[in-house]
Design an enzyme around this catalytic site. Sequence first.
Site, PDB file in Angstrom:
ATOM      1  N   HIS A  50      -9.012  10.849  -0.651  1.00 34.67           N
ATOM      2  CA  HIS A  50      -8.220   9.626  -0.641  1.00 34.67           C
ATOM      3  C   HIS A  50      -6.970   9.835   0.208  1.00 34.67           C
ATOM      4  CE1 HIS A  50      -5.788   6.246  -2.373  1.00 34.67           C
ATOM      5  NE2 HIS A  50      -6.968   5.677  -2.362  1.00 34.67           N
ATOM      6  N   HIS A  66       0.801  -1.222   0.000  1.00 30.21           N
ATOM      7  CA  HIS A  66       0.000   0.000   0.000  1.00 30.21           C
ATOM      8  C   HIS A  66       0.835   1.275   0.000  1.00 30.21           C
ATOM      9  CE1 HIS A  66      -3.613   2.363   1.525  1.00 30.21           C
ATOM     10  NE2 HIS A  66      -4.079   1.674   0.517  1.00 30.21           N
TER      11      HIS A  66
END
Length: 605
Positions: free
Chosen positions: A492, A264
């Site tokens: 985000h 990630h």
Amino acid sequence: MSSSPKERCKYWGNCFRKNKDHLSQYLHPFDISKPAVSPSSSSKNGVKSGTTPGSIARKSDKLPSSSNPVAGQRGPDKTKLSADTSTKSITSGRSGSSTSVKTSPISGIGGSSSSSGKRNLISEEIKRWELDPSTRLPQPSPGERKRRRITQTIQHDRYYFTKVVGHPDKFSDDIALSFRDILSLDGKLTKTWQFTYVVDLDWLLEEYPENAAEGPIFLFLGEKQAAEVQNQIMQQKKTTSQPKKYSRIIVVPASLPLAYGTHHTKLMILQSEHGIRVVIHTANLIQVDWSVKSQGVWISPLCPLLPEGDQNDTSDDTDCLRFNSYLLKYLGSYSTSATDQLIRILKKYDMTGVTQVKLVGGIPGMHNDSLYGTLRLQKLLSLYVEDSKVRPGWRIVANCSSIGSLGSTASEWFDKFVRALQTTNSGVDNSRQALFQLVFPTVDMIRNSLEGYCGGASVPYHLATHRRQSWLRDHMCHWESKSHGRSRVVPHIKSYTRLSPDMKSAAWFLLTSANLSKAAWGQLLDDGRFRIRSYELGVLFVKGDPQKVYNKDDSCGVLVPYSLPPRPYSKTDKPWIADLKYSQLDTHGNKWPVDTDNQLFKEVG
């Protein structure tokens, strides 16, 4: 005795420097207030009477007008300069009489007879530059002007938003960056390393500017995503008319030894002919993340090459408190030949100037140290946050784009996580728990966003998870970003901070790829080991004393991406749940779920 004239700046009308010493030492077109030639002689030389050399240079130079903020910082305004001329009394040696002569505040351009020859030389040089194109320096392209402006403006003790397509400039703060802006900072790129969760190959290659059109791109992905991208590259090489375009991409799979883990991390390392930059951000390498999302980007200073034979020595920094020590340790945990090569390259560059942030990362596996996840953040807070400066009432505020399974009660994991985030140099205060607020978009926010429901695909919070932890709703607050004009831009970005009761100061601020989950932050097991499932990376802004929260009026301080104070959910507000159906039409006239053929309908981290 008159002072000597200023030397002409070698860049002349193309100079973009704003340093006061440079402006006072060298002559520029905007320094000239009035011509040093008589009206009769000026007309003979093709220069209209009353026209100043400064105006000639400005017209030919195509310099920005005085209303341009960049131009306004480069030198004194022409009209002000004329107004600042002063009158001096000069006494003749023979008669003793006094004569008033206008003198310019610019050194060497005055009314004294001893400097008239030099003044005429300067005037002739300006006329020659105006009339003979061969003497002019080439004009920088608009892209080069933009690159210089960004490079000169960017600060390293703060982060920046990414650009949003169609977003008004007045909401871009000092500056908002596109993916291409970042790649264009330092001239020709020789190699780049990109770490991400999701990638769109065609978009990525199209975004690379001409100055980076040939160098290799090392692309780090999780094992599953890496295999898919590698297959895609092989297919493209067979079918495309430009197979070499895809040959420059070198896919590097990152090992994921634990279930439910992901790669990630959002990291760029950019090597140019001038040095290396490190960029840590929150966006995937896909178009929607860089065009219609609220994202954050931190950019390091440019790190120069060390003298030949020298290299970074991090052996004395066992706690990895320095930026370069932690970065090399973090990359070494990937255990790949590509990261080993990258580490050897990074050791040749001087990173001692990167002192503005501390790194907080996550590496999947079982750990017995405090280098990763919550334990890493807790260690840094214990070293750099003074308890006397953070009084009771300072709250913790976080925002994220995904929420993991935290447990059926807050005591299972969440309470321990919050207490870790309220650590100071006095340790962890278990007697009281700070207020924790989680900024997370509601269904209404997603429906009314610029993307409509499609924007909710990047906010994957699921119904089953939410039902197991209904207690979390009491901590939830609206995503609103009025001062930044991003209330309708789906967030985000991920951040965590400790704010004062009046919301005017921050003890620290963390920009990171880590969402609110055990997989990202880690979990202490019964046997004393610390388990992390995912790769994560973030930058911690902490300076000992609390810093004031960013204020658009003076453009400094800690930038908080949402409106303050956060507005808690009302009884009727509902958090966005990605796997529920919604029949009320969004801003594009769609229901949810939309047609799955829509390219925006992706679940991304």
